[in-house]
Design an enzyme around this catalytic site. Structure first.
Site, PDB file in Angstrom:
ATOM      1  N   ASN A  19      -8.802  -4.787  -9.972  1.00  0.00           N
ATOM      2  CA  ASN A  19      -9.696  -4.643  -9.169  1.00  0.00           C
ATOM      3  C   ASN A  19     -10.954  -5.253 -10.240  1.00  0.00           C
ATOM      4  O   ASN A  19     -10.391  -5.709 -11.311  1.00  0.00           O
ATOM      5  CB  ASN A  19     -10.724  -2.957  -8.689  1.00  0.00           C
ATOM      6  CG  ASN A  19      -9.568  -2.990  -8.335  1.00  0.00           C
ATOM      7  OD1 ASN A  19      -9.373  -3.484  -6.841  1.00  0.00           O
ATOM      8  ND2 ASN A  19      -9.487  -1.048  -8.326  1.00  0.00           N
ATOM      9  N   CYS A  20     -11.878  -6.009  -9.841  1.00  0.00           N
ATOM     10  CA  CYS A  20     -12.344  -6.315  -9.990  1.00  0.00           C
ATOM     11  C   CYS A  20     -12.900  -5.652 -11.833  1.00  0.00           C
ATOM     12  O   CYS A  20     -13.806  -4.025 -11.345  1.00  0.00           O
ATOM     13  CB  CYS A  20     -13.916  -7.043  -9.754  1.00  0.00           C
ATOM     14  SG  CYS A  20     -15.608  -7.778  -9.926  1.00  0.00           S
ATOM     15  N   PRO A  21     -13.279  -6.940 -12.932  1.00  0.00           N
ATOM     16  CA  PRO A  21     -13.324  -8.232 -12.987  1.00  0.00           C
ATOM     17  C   PRO A  21     -11.873  -8.982 -13.100  1.00  0.00           C
ATOM     18  O   PRO A  21     -12.034 -10.153 -13.393  1.00  0.00           O
ATOM     19  CB  PRO A  21     -14.378  -8.603 -14.291  1.00  0.00           C
ATOM     20  CG  PRO A  21     -13.858  -7.230 -14.663  1.00  0.00           C
ATOM     21  CD  PRO A  21     -13.973  -6.057 -13.769  1.00  0.00           C
TER      22      PRO A  21
END
Length: 84
Positions: A19-21
């Site tokens: 998941n981000c980042p």
């Protein structure tokens, strides 16, 4: 956009499940190791990459050749900018 099947990737980054980042951080490192003009295929499952990867390319001057979504998986083909 060109036909993705015709695009040959010089390297592949599989960021599935991250998941981000994390996908963009991994992308940054992978692009750095790629030869100028080389093509990187990115595989991701995080929907935020639809926003983050095009911005990454635009900001750093790389070319987003194509992007696709297939059953919750996001695919990107990025050509590293040539030096100069």
């Amino acid at each position: 956009m060109s036909q993705p099947d015709a695009l040959t990737a010089d390297a592949i980054l599989d960021a599935s499940g991250l998941n981000c980042p994390e996908p963009v951080m991994m992308l940054h490192n992978k692009v750095r190791d790629l030869v100028a003009g080389g093509v990187l295929k990115v595989i991701a499952t995080d929907p935020s990459t639809r926003r983050d990867i095009p911005k990454f390319c635009m900001f750093l001057g790389h070319e987003l050749l194509d992007q696709q979504e297939q059953a919750g998986t996001y695919l990107y083909w990025i050509r590293k900018k040539t030096e100069g």
